[in-house]
Structure formats: structure tokens, C-alpha cells
Design a protein around this motif. Structure first.
Motif, PDB file in Angstrom:
ATOM      1  N   PRO A  86      40.453 -17.329   7.222  1.00 14.18           N
ATOM      2  CA  PRO A  86      40.954 -15.896   6.876  1.00 14.18           C
ATOM      3  C   PRO A  86      39.860 -15.212   7.515  1.00 14.18           C
ATOM      4  CG  PRO A  86      40.660 -17.199   4.815  1.00 14.18           C
ATOM      5  CD  PRO A  86      40.451 -18.089   5.905  1.00 14.18           C
ATOM      6  N   THR A  87      40.517 -13.654   7.637  1.00 16.13           N
ATOM      7  CA  THR A  87      39.509 -12.721   7.831  1.00 16.13           C
ATOM      8  C   THR A  87      38.386 -12.627   6.842  1.00 16.13           C
ATOM      9  OG1 THR A  87      40.884 -11.608   9.382  1.00 16.13           O
ATOM     10  CG2 THR A  87      39.076 -10.325   8.361  1.00 16.13           C
ATOM     11  N   GLY A  88      37.226 -12.554   7.030  1.00 13.13           N
ATOM     12  CA  GLY A  88      36.163 -12.085   5.821  1.00 13.13           C
ATOM     13  C   GLY A  88      35.729 -13.374   5.154  1.00 13.13           C
ATOM     14  N   TRP A  89      36.158 -14.482   5.764  1.00 10.57           N
ATOM     15  CA  TRP A  89      35.705 -15.866   5.125  1.00 10.57           C
ATOM     16  C   TRP A  89      34.270 -16.049   5.623  1.00 10.57           C
ATOM     17  CZ3 TRP A  89      33.515 -19.942   7.940  1.00 10.57           C
ATOM     18  CH2 TRP A  89      33.438 -20.967   7.428  1.00 10.57           C
ATOM     19  N   LEU A  90      33.549 -16.700   4.749  1.00 11.03           N
ATOM     20  CA  LEU A  90      32.287 -17.178   5.026  1.00 11.03           C
ATOM     21  C   LEU A  90      31.905 -18.665   4.729  1.00 11.03           C
ATOM     22  CD1 LEU A  90      30.359 -14.233   3.166  1.00 11.03           C
ATOM     23  CD2 LEU A  90      30.694 -14.380   5.967  1.00 11.03           C
ATOM     24  N   PRO A  91      31.032 -19.288   5.642  1.00  8.41           N
ATOM     25  CA  PRO A  91      30.709 -20.720   5.356  1.00  8.41           C
ATOM     26  C   PRO A  91      30.042 -21.071   4.015  1.00  8.41           C
ATOM     27  CG  PRO A  91      29.564 -19.683   7.011  1.00  8.41           C
ATOM     28  CD  PRO A  91      30.528 -18.657   6.824  1.00  8.41           C
ATOM     29  N   GLU A  92      30.050 -22.127   3.356  1.00  4.56           N
ATOM     30  CA  GLU A  92      29.330 -22.486   2.484  1.00  4.56           C
ATOM     31  C   GLU A  92      27.899 -22.362   2.780  1.00  4.56           C
ATOM     32  OE1 GLU A  92      30.283 -23.590  -0.862  1.00  4.56           O
ATOM     33  OE2 GLU A  92      32.137 -22.888  -0.061  1.00  4.56           O
ATOM     34  N   PRO A  93      26.987 -21.894   1.940  1.00  3.16           N
ATOM     35  CA  PRO A  93      25.511 -22.008   2.116  1.00  3.16           C
ATOM     36  C   PRO A  93      24.973 -23.322   2.281  1.00  3.16           C
ATOM     37  CG  PRO A  93      25.752 -20.614   0.024  1.00  3.16           C
ATOM     38  CD  PRO A  93      27.273 -21.581   0.483  1.00  3.16           C
ATOM     39  N   VAL A  94      24.204 -23.418   3.308  1.00  5.90           N
ATOM     40  CA  VAL A  94      23.263 -24.822   3.616  1.00  5.90           C
ATOM     41  C   VAL A  94      22.529 -24.975   2.428  1.00  5.90           C
ATOM     42  CG1 VAL A  94      21.730 -26.073   5.111  1.00  5.90           C
ATOM     43  CG2 VAL A  94      23.602 -24.301   5.945  1.00  5.90           C
ATOM     44  N   ARG A  95      22.221 -26.209   2.033  1.00  6.61           N
ATOM     45  CA  ARG A  95      21.552 -26.540   0.754  1.00  6.61           C
ATOM     46  C   ARG A  95      20.236 -27.476   1.389  1.00  6.61           C
ATOM     47  NH1 ARG A  95      25.314 -25.418  -3.645  1.00  6.61           N
ATOM     48  NH2 ARG A  95      27.314 -25.397  -2.903  1.00  6.61           N
TER      49      ARG A  95
END
Length: 95
Positions: A86-95
Motif C-alpha cells: 500500500p501507499t506509504g508502506w515502509l520495509p522492516e528495518p535491517v537488523r
């Protein structure tokens, strides 16, 4: 349709602004996950139903919301339906 036949998967509408989150095996690139806000998609996507790979251009979507660099990638068309976010989605931060 015969009992063993599978209906073809409907292709999602991919237009500029669409966000794709691609697993490593779903694009040809550096081998990592690729999150991309599409800026350009090949016209052949609509015209060639049997197309296996498609060239997509876009801006990398970073986990902090800051746009990354522009890039292009070969994307496996069978993966597109599951890759749309969806619009505005961000991926999970890389750990």
C-alpha cells in the motif's frame, strides 16, 4: 476448464507510484530484498501475457522513509501480485 487446469493469475495493475517489495529470488540484482516505488514499467507488461521477466525502474524505498537512489531491475512477473504494497508502506528495518 479441466479438473487439473489452473486459472491464470490475474496480473496486478502496476503504475508509477506503485510500491513493490521483492524477495531476493523475485528480481535480478544484488541478491538482497528490494523495495521499490515504481517510476516506469515496460509497456510489454500489458501486451505480452506470457512475459516471465519485466524491466522496472523506480526509487528505492528505505526503512526510514527517506527515498533511496533510482534503480532499475528485472522483476519476475509471477511475483508481482504478492509484491504490491500500500501507499506509504515502509520495509522492516535491517537488523
Amino acid at each position: 476448464m479441466s479438473a487439473g487446469a489452473v486459472a491464470p493469475q490475474r496480473r496486478p495493475e502496476i503504475v508509477p507510484g506503485t510500491v513493490l517489495d521483492l524477495a531476493p529470488l523475485d528480481h535480478r540484482g544484488d541478491g538482497g530484498r528490494l523495495s521499490l516505488r515504481v517510476t516506469e514499467i515496460g509497456e510489454e507488461y500489458r501486451r505480452v501475457p506470457t512475459l516471465e521477466w519485466l524491466r522496472v525502474k523506480g526509487v528505492v524505498v528505505r526503512s526510514d522513509g527517506v527515498p533511496g537512489g533510482e534503480t532499475s531491475a528485472w522483476v519476475r512477473t509471477a511475483a508481482l501480485a504478492d509484491a504490491v504494497r500500500p501507499t506509504g508502506w515502509l520495509p522492516e528495518p535491517v537488523r
